[in-house]
Design a protein around this motif. Structure first.
Motif, PDB file in Angstrom:
ATOM      1  N   VAL A 111       0.836  -1.195   0.000  1.00 35.56           N
ATOM      2  CA  VAL A 111       0.000   0.000   0.000  1.00 35.56           C
ATOM      3  C   VAL A 111       0.875   1.250   0.000  1.00 35.56           C
ATOM      4  N   VAL A 112       0.717   2.087  -1.013  1.00 35.51           N
ATOM      5  CA  VAL A 112       1.462   3.336  -1.119  1.00 35.51           C
ATOM      6  C   VAL A 112       0.612   4.465  -0.544  1.00 35.51           C
ATOM      7  N   LEU A 113       1.231   5.269   0.321  1.00 36.15           N
ATOM      8  CA  LEU A 113       0.575   6.455   0.877  1.00 36.15           C
ATOM      9  C   LEU A 113       1.204   7.660   0.186  1.00 36.15           C
ATOM     10  N   PRO A 114       0.531   8.201  -0.838  1.00 37.36           N
ATOM     11  CA  PRO A 114       1.174   9.150  -1.751  1.00 37.36           C
ATOM     12  C   PRO A 114       1.091  10.612  -1.348  1.00 37.36           C
ATOM     13  N   GLY A 115       0.751  10.917  -0.102  1.00 40.77           N
ATOM     14  CA  GLY A 115       0.732  12.304   0.337  1.00 40.77           C
ATOM     15  C   GLY A 115      -0.647  12.922   0.264  1.00 40.77           C
ATOM     16  N   ALA A 116      -0.731  14.167   0.740  1.00 36.03           N
ATOM     17  CA  ALA A 116      -2.029  14.829   0.888  1.00 36.03           C
ATOM     18  C   ALA A 116      -2.703  15.129  -0.448  1.00 36.03           C
ATOM     19  N   ASP A 117      -1.917  15.263  -1.526  1.00 41.07           N
ATOM     20  CA  ASP A 117      -2.534  15.524  -2.826  1.00 41.07           C
ATOM     21  C   ASP A 117      -3.413  14.357  -3.258  1.00 41.07           C
ATOM     22  N   TYR A 118      -2.988  13.160  -2.906  1.00 37.02           N
ATOM     23  CA  TYR A 118      -3.763  11.950  -3.197  1.00 37.02           C
ATOM     24  C   TYR A 118      -4.032  11.284  -1.858  1.00 37.02           C
ATOM     25  N   PHE A 119      -5.063  11.758  -1.183  1.00 40.34           N
ATOM     26  CA  PHE A 119      -5.264  11.389   0.204  1.00 40.34           C
ATOM     27  C   PHE A 119      -5.759   9.967   0.367  1.00 40.34           C
ATOM     28  N   GLU A 120      -6.105   9.282  -0.724  1.00 43.87           N
ATOM     29  CA  GLU A 120      -6.514   7.900  -0.577  1.00 43.87           C
ATOM     30  C   GLU A 120      -5.333   6.972  -0.829  1.00 43.87           C
ATOM     31  N   GLU A 121      -5.369   5.823  -0.198  1.00 45.26           N
ATOM     32  CA  GLU A 121      -4.295   4.859  -0.330  1.00 45.26           C
ATOM     33  C   GLU A 121      -4.297   4.241  -1.722  1.00 45.26           C
ATOM     34  N   LEU A 122      -3.101   3.916  -2.218  1.00 43.37           N
ATOM     35  CA  LEU A 122      -2.958   3.199  -3.478  1.00 43.37           C
ATOM     36  C   LEU A 122      -2.644   1.749  -3.127  1.00 43.37           C
ATOM     37  N   VAL A 123      -3.609   0.875  -3.322  1.00 47.39           N
ATOM     38  CA  VAL A 123      -3.501  -0.512  -2.861  1.00 47.39           C
ATOM     39  C   VAL A 123      -3.196  -1.432  -4.042  1.00 47.39           C
ATOM     40  N   PHE A 124      -2.056  -2.135  -3.956  1.00 49.51           N
ATOM     41  CA  PHE A 124      -1.649  -3.085  -4.990  1.00 49.51           C
ATOM     42  C   PHE A 124      -1.579  -4.479  -4.379  1.00 49.51           C
ATOM     43  N   ASP A 125      -2.204  -5.450  -5.038  1.00 46.66           N
ATOM     44  CA  ASP A 125      -2.013  -6.815  -4.557  1.00 46.66           C
ATOM     45  C   ASP A 125      -0.600  -7.261  -4.930  1.00 46.66           C
ATOM     46  N   TRP A 126      -0.080  -8.224  -4.212  1.00 48.59           N
ATOM     47  CA  TRP A 126       1.315  -8.619  -4.392  1.00 48.59           C
ATOM     48  C   TRP A 126       1.605  -9.137  -5.797  1.00 48.59           C
ATOM     49  N   GLU A 127       0.636  -9.789  -6.403  1.00 45.43           N
ATOM     50  CA  GLU A 127       0.864 -10.313  -7.761  1.00 45.43           C
ATOM     51  C   GLU A 127       1.089  -9.184  -8.760  1.00 45.43           C
ATOM     52  N   SER A 128       0.317  -8.112  -8.627  1.00 49.94           N
ATOM     53  CA  SER A 128       0.407  -7.026  -9.602  1.00 49.94           C
ATOM     54  C   SER A 128       1.654  -6.177  -9.423  1.00 49.94           C
ATOM     55  N   ILE A 129       2.218  -6.171  -8.218  1.00 47.32           N
ATOM     56  CA  ILE A 129       3.340  -5.254  -7.959  1.00 47.32           C
ATOM     57  C   ILE A 129       4.665  -5.991  -7.734  1.00 47.32           C
ATOM     58  N   SER A 130       4.660  -7.303  -7.801  1.00 47.85           N
ATOM     59  CA  SER A 130       5.854  -8.078  -7.453  1.00 47.85           C
ATOM     60  C   SER A 130       7.027  -7.843  -8.396  1.00 47.85           C
TER      61      SER A 130
END
Length: 240
Positions: free
Chosen positions: A212-231
């Motif tokens: 899960v990437v926390l991209p800062g206040a500009d994008y206040f929602e979490e960016l959630v990647f499953d392990w298969e897609s980001i491995s």
């Protein structure tokens, strides 16, 4: 960077949420942190707990008590622990600004502290990236299938910022913003006087299912990647 899993990851019997309080001018400041127990290696357990406490108390290193950032920790804690996750040898502690029902806007302070329980050291987002181009590509296309009427976009410069600030702690992010953001007399002592510097914090956390990437206040929602897609873009526990 590769090594077998171990450390305290498989032996921790307790994870406690604690608070550290200090006083000045009749004001109480409270900082939440996490402490583990149950690791048979007492020295390693001490290192893990020290890092968890030290990284939670980063505010000591770059703020004065009268500055706006400290207000986030005044009295009833505004910055709270909103999640604690274990993924193999990694322990993640997520911090977030308490929701204000009267405030309508996109800004939300969220960041995470990730500890390698084999070494007791903090791991930053940039440390986990093994293929920058693949990682950037995932960021750039994250919102491609977003069907909301008002949707978010991540552009090249935004992805570059996530990588840049993802290599800094909260303290380092604040100091970087001070030294690169302009010359003001009130900043010359190297202390923050505005919580806005923390809007640029970029971090991440890991669960058994997701990176899960926390991209800062500009994008206040979490960016959630499953392990298969980001491995292909980041290190997994087996590769670390």
């Amino acid at each position: 960077m590769k090594s077998s899993s171990g450390g305290c990851a498989k032996t921790v019997t307790s994870i406690e949420e604690k608070t550290f309080s200090f006083y000045t001018d009749e004001t109480v400041y409270t900082i939440p942190y996490v402490r583990i127990s149950g690791c048979p290696d007492e020295h390693l357990q001490w290192r893990i707990n020290h890092t968890l406490w030290e990284e939670a108390c980063w505010i000591f290193d770059c703020a004065e008590l009268e500055d706006g950032v400290y207000n986030l920790f005044e009295g009833e804690t505004v910055i709270q622990i909103t999640g604690v996750y274990q993924y193999d040898r990694f322990l993640s502690v997520v911090y977030a600004e308490e929701e204000d029902e009267n405030y309508q806007g996109p800004i939300k302070i969220v960041y995470a502290i990730v500890i390698d329980t084999l070494t007791g050291e903090r791991v930053l987002l940039a440390d986990m990236v093994k293929d920058k181009e693949a990682f950037k590509d995932l960021l750039l296309h994250y919102f491609d299938n977003d069907l909301r009427e008002i949707r978010l976009f991540i552009f090249e410069e935004n992805a570059e910022e996530i990588l840049l600030y993802g290599g800094m702690t909260e303290d380092e992010t604040v100091r970087y913003r001070i030294t690169s953001g302009g010359k003001h007399p009130e900043w010359e002592n190297g202390n923050i006087n505005s919580v806005s510097y923390l809007f640029h914090a970029r971090s991440f956390y890991m669960t058994e299912d997701s990176f899960v990437v926390l991209p800062g206040a500009d994008y206040f929602e979490e960016l959630v990647f499953d392990w298969e897609s980001i491995s292909e873009a980041v290190y997994t526990a087996d590769e670390w």
